[in-house]
Design a protein around this motif. Structure first.
Motif, PDB file in Angstrom:
ATOM      1  N   GLU A 142      13.386   9.251   7.606  1.00  0.00           N
ATOM      2  CA  GLU A 142      13.764  10.086   6.467  1.00  0.00           C
ATOM      3  C   GLU A 142      13.804   9.294   5.168  1.00  0.00           C
ATOM      4  O   GLU A 142      14.161   9.824   4.123  1.00  0.00           O
ATOM      5  CB  GLU A 142      15.125  10.733   6.745  1.00  0.00           C
ATOM      6  CG  GLU A 142      15.071  11.790   7.847  1.00  0.00           C
ATOM      7  CD  GLU A 142      16.440  12.331   8.208  1.00  0.00           C
ATOM      8  OE1 GLU A 142      17.429  11.950   7.543  1.00  0.00           O
ATOM      9  OE2 GLU A 142      16.521  13.131   9.157  1.00  0.00           O
ATOM     10  N   GLY A 143      13.444   8.017   5.250  1.00  0.00           N
ATOM     11  CA  GLY A 143      13.349   7.191   4.048  1.00  0.00           C
ATOM     12  C   GLY A 143      14.678   6.720   3.501  1.00  0.00           C
ATOM     13  O   GLY A 143      14.776   6.383   2.317  1.00  0.00           O
ATOM     14  N   ASN A 184       0.815  -1.208   0.000  1.00  0.00           N
ATOM     15  CA  ASN A 184       0.000   0.000   0.000  1.00  0.00           C
ATOM     16  C   ASN A 184       0.853   1.264   0.000  1.00  0.00           C
ATOM     17  O   ASN A 184       0.413   2.321   0.438  1.00  0.00           O
ATOM     18  CB  ASN A 184      -0.952  -0.007   1.200  1.00  0.00           C
ATOM     19  CG  ASN A 184      -2.172  -0.885   0.965  1.00  0.00           C
ATOM     20  OD1 ASN A 184      -3.135  -0.473   0.321  1.00  0.00           O
ATOM     21  ND2 ASN A 184      -2.118  -2.112   1.469  1.00  0.00           N
ATOM     22  N   GLY A 185       2.072   1.143  -0.537  1.00  0.00           N
ATOM     23  CA  GLY A 185       2.903   2.317  -0.739  1.00  0.00           C
ATOM     24  C   GLY A 185       3.445   2.941   0.522  1.00  0.00           C
ATOM     25  O   GLY A 185       3.616   4.159   0.572  1.00  0.00           O
ATOM     26  N   ALA A 186       3.736   2.124   1.543  1.00  0.00           N
ATOM     27  CA  ALA A 186       4.240   2.650   2.817  1.00  0.00           C
ATOM     28  C   ALA A 186       5.539   1.940   3.199  1.00  0.00           C
ATOM     29  O   ALA A 186       5.583   1.189   4.173  1.00  0.00           O
ATOM     30  CB  ALA A 186       3.188   2.478   3.902  1.00  0.00           C
ATOM     31  N   TRP A 198       0.676   7.003   8.639  1.00  0.00           N
ATOM     32  CA  TRP A 198       1.912   6.492   8.060  1.00  0.00           C
ATOM     33  C   TRP A 198       2.708   7.670   7.502  1.00  0.00           C
ATOM     34  O   TRP A 198       2.173   8.478   6.733  1.00  0.00           O
ATOM     35  CB  TRP A 198       1.597   5.472   6.980  1.00  0.00           C
ATOM     36  CG  TRP A 198       0.986   4.223   7.524  1.00  0.00           C
ATOM     37  CD1 TRP A 198       0.866   3.863   8.831  1.00  0.00           C
ATOM     38  CD2 TRP A 198       0.401   3.154   6.765  1.00  0.00           C
ATOM     39  NE1 TRP A 198       0.257   2.638   8.938  1.00  0.00           N
ATOM     40  CE2 TRP A 198      -0.043   2.177   7.697  1.00  0.00           C
ATOM     41  CE3 TRP A 198       0.213   2.927   5.412  1.00  0.00           C
ATOM     42  CZ2 TRP A 198      -0.666   0.997   7.292  1.00  0.00           C
ATOM     43  CZ3 TRP A 198      -0.403   1.747   4.995  1.00  0.00           C
ATOM     44  CH2 TRP A 198      -0.829   0.792   5.937  1.00  0.00           C
ATOM     45  N   PRO A 199       3.975   7.806   7.881  1.00  0.00           N
ATOM     46  CA  PRO A 199       4.753   9.011   7.533  1.00  0.00           C
ATOM     47  C   PRO A 199       4.918   9.233   6.042  1.00  0.00           C
ATOM     48  O   PRO A 199       5.212  10.348   5.610  1.00  0.00           O
ATOM     49  CB  PRO A 199       6.101   8.761   8.218  1.00  0.00           C
ATOM     50  CG  PRO A 199       6.168   7.279   8.436  1.00  0.00           C
ATOM     51  CD  PRO A 199       4.758   6.842   8.674  1.00  0.00           C
ATOM     52  N   GLU A 200       4.747   8.195   5.231  1.00  0.00           N
ATOM     53  CA  GLU A 200       4.888   8.350   3.783  1.00  0.00           C
ATOM     54  C   GLU A 200       3.825   9.260   3.187  1.00  0.00           C
ATOM     55  O   GLU A 200       4.041   9.901   2.156  1.00  0.00           O
ATOM     56  CB  GLU A 200       4.773   6.977   3.087  1.00  0.00           C
ATOM     57  CG  GLU A 200       5.857   5.994   3.458  1.00  0.00           C
ATOM     58  CD  GLU A 200       5.547   5.202   4.717  1.00  0.00           C
ATOM     59  OE1 GLU A 200       6.266   4.235   4.981  1.00  0.00           O
ATOM     60  OE2 GLU A 200       4.576   5.523   5.438  1.00  0.00           O
ATOM     61  N   LEU A 235       9.292  -0.929   6.894  1.00  0.00           N
ATOM     62  CA  LEU A 235      10.612  -1.133   7.477  1.00  0.00           C
ATOM     63  C   LEU A 235      10.549  -1.152   9.000  1.00  0.00           C
ATOM     64  O   LEU A 235      11.224  -1.954   9.652  1.00  0.00           O
ATOM     65  CB  LEU A 235      11.566  -0.024   7.013  1.00  0.00           C
ATOM     66  CG  LEU A 235      13.017  -0.119   7.513  1.00  0.00           C
ATOM     67  CD1 LEU A 235      13.662  -1.422   7.052  1.00  0.00           C
ATOM     68  CD2 LEU A 235      13.824   1.075   7.017  1.00  0.00           C
ATOM     69  N   VAL A 236       9.708  -0.286   9.591  1.00  0.00           N
ATOM     70  CA  VAL A 236       9.535  -0.285  11.048  1.00  0.00           C
ATOM     71  C   VAL A 236       8.985  -1.627  11.517  1.00  0.00           C
ATOM     72  O   VAL A 236       9.501  -2.240  12.462  1.00  0.00           O
ATOM     73  CB  VAL A 236       8.607   0.866  11.489  1.00  0.00           C
ATOM     74  CG1 VAL A 236       8.244   0.732  12.966  1.00  0.00           C
ATOM     75  CG2 VAL A 236       9.259   2.214  11.221  1.00  0.00           C
TER      76      VAL A 236
END
Length: 363
Positions: free
Chosen positions: A100-101, A35-37, A236-238, A42-43
């Motif tokens: 920060e990706g 879903n693009g996150a 979600w931060p994204e 990763l978390v």
């Protein structure tokens, strides 16, 4: 296990024990990835890697020994929300490479250190389910209301929302919508919802919200800065646009707070259905991404209440049920609707992104 190797496997939500905990985390990794996150994936992947280790102190010991159903309890998102809250508050710079990706290879190590340094802060995040209130889901409800009006139901809607959290969707009358070119809602609204629309547009009708009351077992007060931050932590931060929508919702709540009662869903619904309904209005039960958190016996009671109320519905006082919930077989969220007295069969109107990014209309 790499993120791209995570596999979503349909499991019984009520499953318990260490295997159920591990499966809940792997499912969450796959779900976020698909879903693009990638940051949230990763978390959750880092947390999954900590399960067979001794790292993470008392917080991870509690996670490993989780007594309830890990999947139904959304256990991965509870701890992920707490970690995101640390990042938002600027309390844990060690997590910056993740948020920060940058995709660090030592994500599990960074997460373990953060958990061990902030144990008192993170432990309470395990006490309750995540709050995933999202204004973007209101676009689904607006499309469903247009469809209901097109099927002959009165366009004045009286909303009853269960699992309202902060009541963001109860304020949907204040939002502007562009649904495949069909535009409804006040032009002056600060919050414009324009999901990526796929398929034919919904019926070009109109509707109004004449009443909106919701419930939650643990309501969130958006006028309280600490509670508002907690709600943001579950974003979600994204999805940066969701933070903008949340800020607009907070502004709206400060101007005129939504009405959210502290009640179980079944008790709230029983009380609301017992109230007289004005002729020429459509009474609607609505909910989004909450059904999985309601105990099975309570869900059964809600169904019984709605079927009984549907049997009493009349042309001048119809009843509808609109939801945006996950299909556990397809792993996708669906917009579905039922209405009485003429057509109580559950119908799927659309498949939708869980946070309102897109709607694939089939209504």
């Amino acid at each position: 296990m790499a993120i791209d190797e995570a596999e979503y496997v349909v499991t019984e939500p009520a499953s318990k024990g260490p295997e159920a905990v591990a499966r809940a985390f792997e499912n969450q990794v796959a779900y976020c990835r698909d879903n693009g996150a990638p940051i949230t994936a990763l978390v959750c992947q880092g947390l999954r890697e900590l399960l067979p280790t001794e790292r993470g102190g008392a917080v991870m010991r509690r996670v490993r020994r989780w007594a309830g159903p890990a999947l139904a309890d959304a256990l991965p998102l509870r701890i992920a929300g707490g970690l995101h809250a640390l990042q938002l508050a600027g309390e844990e710079p060690g997590l910056a490479p993740i948020y920060e990706g940058l995709g660090p290879n030592n994500g599990a190590e960074l997460i373990a250190g953060a958990i061990e340094r902030h144990e008192p802060f993170l432990m309470p995040w395990l006490d309750g389910p995540p709050q995933t209130n999202e204004a973007g889901r209101s676009a689904n409800f607006a499309a469903a209301f247009l469809w209901l009006v097109d099927h002959g139901l009165p366009g004045d809607f009286e909303l009853m929302e269960i699992g309202s959290s902060a009541g963001i969707n109860l304020m949907m009358r204040r939002y502007r919508y562009d649904l495949g070119g069909v535009k409804v809602g006040p032009k002056s609204s600060r919050l414009h919802l324009t999901p990526d629309w796929r398929g034919e547009p919904p019926p070009a009708r109109g509707f109004d919200i004449v009443g909106a009351v919701g419930c939650d077992v643990a309501p969130v007060d958006l006028t309280d800065e600490r509670q508002a931050l907690r709600l943001k932590a579950y974003i979600w931060p994204e999805f940066t646009e969701r933070f903008a929508r949340m800020d607009a919702a907070i502004e709206a709540a400060n101007a005129f707070p939504p009405e959210v009662e502290r009640k179980r869903a079944v008790d709230f619904l029983r009380d609301r259905l017992a109230l007289p309904q004005a002729e020429g209005t459509t009474r609607v039960l609505m909910h989004s991404v909450v059904w999985q958190y309601i105990p099975r016996d309570e869900r059964d009671q809600i169904v019984e209440l709605m079927e009984a109320a549907g049997g009493r519905a009349r042309e001048a006082t119809p009843l509808a049920w609109v939801s945006v919930e996950a299909n556990r077989d397809t792993h996708r969220h669906e917009l579905t609707v039922s209405y009485w007295p003429r057509g109580d069969m559950r119908r799927k109107l659309a498949t939708a992104h869980p946070h309102g990014a897109w709607i694939e209309w089939t209504g």
